[in-house]
Scaffold this active site. Structure first.
Site, PDB file in Angstrom:
ATOM      1  N   ASN A   9       0.980  -1.280   0.136  1.00 61.10           N
ATOM      2  CA  ASN A   9      -0.345  -0.114   0.209  1.00 61.10           C
ATOM      3  C   ASN A   9       0.824   1.235  -0.234  1.00 61.10           C
ATOM      4  O   ASN A   9       2.017   1.276   0.702  1.00 61.10           O
ATOM      5  CB  ASN A   9      -0.878   0.082   1.164  1.00 61.10           C
ATOM      6  CG  ASN A   9      -1.473   1.559   1.579  1.00 61.10           C
ATOM      7  OD1 ASN A   9      -1.844   1.936   0.941  1.00 61.10           O
ATOM      8  ND2 ASN A   9      -2.370   2.054   2.379  1.00 61.10           N
ATOM      9  N   TRP A  10       1.045   2.188  -1.286  1.00 54.70           N
ATOM     10  CA  TRP A  10       2.086   2.630  -1.617  1.00 54.70           C
ATOM     11  C   TRP A  10       1.629   3.634  -0.432  1.00 54.70           C
ATOM     12  O   TRP A  10       2.231   4.988  -0.744  1.00 54.70           O
ATOM     13  CB  TRP A  10       2.296   3.167  -2.651  1.00 54.70           C
ATOM     14  CG  TRP A  10       3.000   2.421  -3.395  1.00 54.70           C
ATOM     15  CD1 TRP A  10       3.642   0.884  -3.357  1.00 54.70           C
ATOM     16  CD2 TRP A  10       3.311   2.032  -4.536  1.00 54.70           C
ATOM     17  NE1 TRP A  10       4.134   0.406  -4.171  1.00 54.70           N
ATOM     18  CE2 TRP A  10       4.112   0.974  -5.543  1.00 54.70           C
ATOM     19  CE3 TRP A  10       3.284   3.414  -6.173  1.00 54.70           C
ATOM     20  CZ2 TRP A  10       5.013   1.354  -6.227  1.00 54.70           C
ATOM     21  CZ3 TRP A  10       3.806   3.113  -7.410  1.00 54.70           C
ATOM     22  CH2 TRP A  10       4.293   2.255  -7.451  1.00 54.70           C
ATOM     23  N   LYS A  11      -0.181   4.073  -0.356  1.00 46.78           N
ATOM     24  CA  LYS A  11      -0.232   5.579   0.671  1.00 46.78           C
ATOM     25  C   LYS A  11       0.167   6.882  -1.209  1.00 46.78           C
ATOM     26  O   LYS A  11      -0.535   6.487  -2.094  1.00 46.78           O
ATOM     27  CB  LYS A  11       0.175   5.842   1.416  1.00 46.78           C
ATOM     28  CG  LYS A  11      -0.260   4.261   2.477  1.00 46.78           C
ATOM     29  CD  LYS A  11       0.274   4.855   4.185  1.00 46.78           C
ATOM     30  CE  LYS A  11       0.297   3.776   5.192  1.00 46.78           C
ATOM     31  NZ  LYS A  11      -0.459   3.955   6.337  1.00 46.78           N
ATOM     32  N   HIS A  96      -9.691   1.001   4.576  1.00 47.19           N
ATOM     33  CA  HIS A  96      -8.617   1.211   5.335  1.00 47.19           C
ATOM     34  C   HIS A  96      -8.492   2.240   6.350  1.00 47.19           C
ATOM     35  O   HIS A  96      -9.570   3.004   6.313  1.00 47.19           O
ATOM     36  CB  HIS A  96      -7.353   1.995   4.549  1.00 47.19           C
ATOM     37  CG  HIS A  96      -5.527   1.943   4.985  1.00 47.19           C
ATOM     38  ND1 HIS A  96      -5.555   2.754   5.678  1.00 47.19           N
ATOM     39  CD2 HIS A  96      -4.712   0.889   4.985  1.00 47.19           C
ATOM     40  CE1 HIS A  96      -4.137   2.467   6.300  1.00 47.19           C
ATOM     41  NE2 HIS A  96      -3.889   1.481   5.942  1.00 47.19           N
ATOM     42  N   GLU A  98      -6.820   4.730   7.939  1.00 47.29           N
ATOM     43  CA  GLU A  98      -6.446   6.049   6.919  1.00 47.29           C
ATOM     44  C   GLU A  98      -8.020   6.560   6.711  1.00 47.29           C
ATOM     45  O   GLU A  98      -8.746   7.758   7.496  1.00 47.29           O
ATOM     46  CB  GLU A  98      -5.665   6.201   6.963  1.00 47.29           C
ATOM     47  CG  GLU A  98      -3.932   6.114   6.943  1.00 47.29           C
ATOM     48  CD  GLU A  98      -3.448   5.420   6.694  1.00 47.29           C
ATOM     49  OE1 GLU A  98      -3.162   5.701   5.353  1.00 47.29           O
ATOM     50  OE2 GLU A  98      -2.704   4.999   7.214  1.00 47.29           O
ATOM     51  N   GLU A 168      -5.500  -4.832  10.232  1.00 44.10           N
ATOM     52  CA  GLU A 168      -4.761  -4.346  10.676  1.00 44.10           C
ATOM     53  C   GLU A 168      -5.210  -3.537  12.159  1.00 44.10           C
ATOM     54  O   GLU A 168      -5.703  -2.353  11.643  1.00 44.10           O
ATOM     55  CB  GLU A 168      -4.172  -3.250   9.592  1.00 44.10           C
ATOM     56  CG  GLU A 168      -4.438  -3.634   7.735  1.00 44.10           C
ATOM     57  CD  GLU A 168      -3.556  -2.535   7.168  1.00 44.10           C
ATOM     58  OE1 GLU A 168      -2.653  -2.987   7.058  1.00 44.10           O
ATOM     59  OE2 GLU A 168      -3.887  -1.160   7.321  1.00 44.10           O
ATOM     60  N   GLY A 174       1.951   1.909  11.120  1.00 46.38           N
ATOM     61  CA  GLY A 174       3.432   2.969  10.967  1.00 46.38           C
ATOM     62  C   GLY A 174       3.620   3.710  11.792  1.00 46.38           C
ATOM     63  O   GLY A 174       4.439   5.159  11.608  1.00 46.38           O
ATOM     64  N   SER A 214       2.939  -2.282  10.524  1.00 42.25           N
ATOM     65  CA  SER A 214       4.562  -2.426  10.476  1.00 42.25           C
ATOM     66  C   SER A 214       4.855  -3.138   9.867  1.00 42.25           C
ATOM     67  O   SER A 214       6.849  -4.489  10.949  1.00 42.25           O
ATOM     68  CB  SER A 214       4.884  -1.908  11.879  1.00 42.25           C
ATOM     69  OG  SER A 214       4.879  -0.685  12.395  1.00 42.25           O
ATOM     70  N   GLY A 235       2.886  -1.235   4.490  1.00 40.59           N
ATOM     71  CA  GLY A 235       2.256   0.480   4.058  1.00 40.59           C
ATOM     72  C   GLY A 235       4.627   0.540   3.707  1.00 40.59           C
ATOM     73  O   GLY A 235       4.694   0.523   2.659  1.00 40.59           O
ATOM     74  N   GLY A 236       4.619   1.082   4.408  1.00 44.39           N
ATOM     75  CA  GLY A 236       5.996   1.553   4.642  1.00 44.39           C
ATOM     76  C   GLY A 236       7.176   1.031   3.598  1.00 44.39           C
ATOM     77  O   GLY A 236       7.916   0.934   2.983  1.00 44.39           O
TER      78      GLY A 236
HETATM   79  C1  PEP Z   1      -0.871  -0.112   6.276  1.00 37.50           C
HETATM   80  O1  PEP Z   1      -1.524   1.354   5.759  1.00 37.50           O
HETATM   81  O2  PEP Z   1      -1.698  -0.625   5.829  1.00 37.50           O
HETATM   82  C2  PEP Z   1       0.331  -0.668   6.692  1.00 37.50           C
HETATM   83  C3  PEP Z   1       0.543  -1.549   6.824  1.00 37.50           C
HETATM   84  O3  PEP Z   1       1.237   0.607   7.230  1.00 37.50           O
HETATM   85  P1  PEP Z   1       2.783  -0.154   7.286  1.00 37.50           P
HETATM   86  O4  PEP Z   1       3.432  -0.845   6.731  1.00 37.50           O
HETATM   87  O5  PEP Z   1       3.670   1.418   7.686  1.00 37.50           O
HETATM   88  O6  PEP Z   1       2.498  -0.012   9.434  1.00 37.50           O
END
Ligand code: PEP
Length: 251
Positions: A9-11, A96, A98, A168, A174, A214, A235-236
């Site tokens: 997920n590049w956001k 998601h 967010e 999640e 994050g 994470s 994500g990251g």
């Molecule tokens: C996400 O936003 O779906 C996510 C899992 O982010 P991260 O891996 O950065 O915690």
């Protein structure tokens, strides 16, 4: 058959040029490799069509990160499920945390988005998970149950089978804090039991339930070893090819 999946997920990261460079680098890294999981990248809307024509979409699936809750028409700034499908994407991330937190997405809006995604042959990657206060009050089970009942338990078993679930915990997204493998397994097994109660054992056995929060090269293997953790939503660590590939290699 249940699938193992690593989805990025590049956001809201990467310009079009940067995104294309990232996608083509990933494509080169995976070309000709036989993988033990499916790989998906969730890009911003503006990248979808260009990325789809630059990579082998049989090796790497493409996801949008949202879609409109309306079919078409006078909804300035929105992007419909049909438009997403027309780019070459086959998936859409929905629900998601967010989007729930910052854009007011409700159970009802998400129910509509899921239906529109399915109607347009997009597979939803449907995210659920509790915030820290809910975990501290030990209410995580009740939270994920309400999220499933509110937006996807209205579906037929056949349509539910097209959904990829992503658990999640919001407190892990994050933040560098990951759910322990035991915490992840416990709630993934609970989610699968809810699916079994609603749709039967076969649908539950076939359901893919990803962990997100994470997840990185260092902890992916331990998380994915759990019987009810079928991969990750990343994500990251999806923004660097080496990090993302190391997570793919955890399978
Ligand atoms: C996400 O936003 O779906 C996510 C899992 O982010 P991260 O891996 O950065 O915690």
């Amino acid at each position: 058959m249940r699938k193992n999946i690593v989805a990025g997920n590049w956001k809201m990261n990467k310009t079009l040029q940067e995104g294309l460079a990232l996608a083509t680098e990933l494509n080169s890294a995976l070309i000709g490799k036989s993988l033990n999981c499916d790989v998906i990248i969730g890009t911003p809307f503006i990248h979808l069509a260009s990325v789809a024509s630059a990579i082998d979409t049989k090796q790497i699936g493409i996801a949008a990160q949202n879609c409109a809750d309306k079919e078409s028409g006078a909804y300035t700034g929105e992007v419909s499920a049909a438009m997403i499908k027309s780019t070459g994407a086959d998936y859409v991330i929905l629900g998601h945390s967010e989007r729930r937190a910052y854009y007011g997405e409700t159970f009802e809006t998400l129910k509509d988005k899921v239906l529109l995604a399915l109607k347009n042959n997009l597979n939803p990657i449907f995210c659920i998970g509790e915030v820290l206060a809910e975990r501290e009050e030990n209410r995580q089970n009740e939270v994920v149950k309400a999220q499933l009942e509110g937006s996807v338990f209205n579906l037929s078993a056949e349509d539910f089978g097209k959904i990829i679930l992503a658990y999640e915990p919001v407190w892990a997204i994050g933040t560098g804090k990951t759910a322990s493998p035991e915490q992840a397994q416990e709630i993934h097994a609970y989610i699968r039991s809810l699916v079994a109660q609603k749709f039967g054992n076969q649908v539950a056995d076939n359901a893919t339930i990803l962990y997100g929060g994470s997840c990185n090269a260092g902890n992916a293997k331990e998380l994915f070893t759990n019987p009810d953790v079928d991969g990750g939503l990343i994500g990251g660590a999806s923004l660097k090819v080496a990090d993302f590939c190391a997570i793919i290699d955890a399978f």
